[in-house]
Scaffold this motif. Sequence first.
Motif, mmCIF file in Angstrom:
data_model
loop_
_atom_site.group_PDB
_atom_site.id
_atom_site.type_symbol
_atom_site.label_atom_id
_atom_site.label_comp_id
_atom_site.label_asym_id
_atom_site.label_seq_id
_atom_site.Cartn_x
_atom_site.Cartn_y
_atom_site.Cartn_z
ATOM 1 N N ASP A 1 1.311 -22.013 -12.380
ATOM 2 C CA ASP A 1 1.634 -20.988 -11.395
ATOM 3 C C ASP A 1 2.029 -19.669 -12.047
ATOM 4 O OD1 ASP A 1 1.112 -22.733 -9.329
ATOM 5 O OD2 ASP A 1 3.203 -23.312 -9.035
ATOM 6 N N VAL A 2 2.877 -19.736 -13.076
ATOM 7 C CA VAL A 2 3.345 -18.492 -13.683
ATOM 8 C C VAL A 2 2.211 -17.779 -14.426
ATOM 9 C CG1 VAL A 2 4.132 -19.288 -15.962
ATOM 10 C CG2 VAL A 2 5.418 -17.511 -14.758
ATOM 11 N N ARG B 1 -0.771 -17.886 -13.191
ATOM 12 C CA ARG B 1 -1.678 -17.567 -12.082
ATOM 13 C C ARG B 1 -3.052 -18.205 -12.274
ATOM 14 N NH1 ARG B 1 0.674 -12.658 -13.591
ATOM 15 N NH2 ARG B 1 2.428 -12.046 -12.268
ATOM 16 N N GLY C 1 0.082 -13.314 -17.056
ATOM 17 C CA GLY C 1 1.493 -13.584 -16.844
ATOM 18 C C GLY C 1 2.197 -13.722 -18.180
ATOM 19 N N THR D 1 7.121 -18.426 -9.361
ATOM 20 C CA THR D 1 6.405 -17.546 -8.442
ATOM 21 C C THR D 1 5.867 -18.280 -7.226
ATOM 22 O OG1 THR D 1 4.375 -17.858 -9.739
ATOM 23 C CG2 THR D 1 5.766 -15.948 -10.253
ATOM 24 N N SER D 2 5.712 -19.609 -7.309
ATOM 25 C CA SER D 2 5.194 -20.352 -6.141
ATOM 26 C C SER D 2 5.565 -21.798 -6.268
ATOM 27 C CB SER D 2 3.682 -20.202 -6.023
ATOM 28 O OG SER D 2 3.004 -20.736 -7.131
#
Length: 251
Positions: free
Chosen positions: A21-22, A24, A81, A250-251
């Motif tokens: 996630d970080v 992306r 990221g 982030t998610s």
Amino acid sequence: MSELLGLIFSPWTEKARWALDVRRVPYTFRHYQPMIGEPALRVKLRQLTGRISVPVLTTDDGRVIADSADIARWADGRGDGPTLFPAEHEAAIARFIDLSERAMNAGRALSLSRMLGDDEALSDMVPAPIRRTLGPLASRLGAFGIRRTLRKYDGHTADLDAHRRALVDALEEIRAALAAKAQPDGAPKTLLGGFTFADITVSQALAGVLPPAELRLSPAGRRGFTDPELRERYADLLAWRDALYRAFRTS
């Protein structure tokens, strides 16, 4: 698209998800069902005997990666990221991975052993359709699965006192490492001067003290993975972990 197979309540899975996630990196997530899903996982890993576990990432080009840190390394070469594995910090990151693994292994043994005395938590470990069918007997199936997991990682007997010492020793090492770092203005401390995989992996060492809110556990399951005495004793580390989530998850 790549697919991550994991457990929604597992800190090992969370390490992989956070890294993806970080950075992306797009992927789909599929929840693994222990015991039921093991035959298919063995086929995927081409490993018919021995111990297997998740998370497992199947990349968009068909590669199969079966380790949280290796998944994070793969993610670090894609997307964008924060750089998770800066070359100048490779040795330090390896030490923090080892530290977190010691804490997580100990925390798992302690948490699962606590859950053996909690019928509600045991029942919640069983998939909902099976739980509804079995009714009160679901806790027995949950206990079977937990004992199987304990044997898988600890053999037939688990020295809970040794696990507790190992967890406390690891938490003290983490506290000392953070104490040596300066506090940036308006941001949580990081272990290596910037956010890296060291922070991701060490944050999960606290899952056996108090799981982060992002791990999907039932109230009974969260109770089983919470150690009230260590939660109070290491409130400072939990506050650091939660600040890290707010800043970088982030998610």
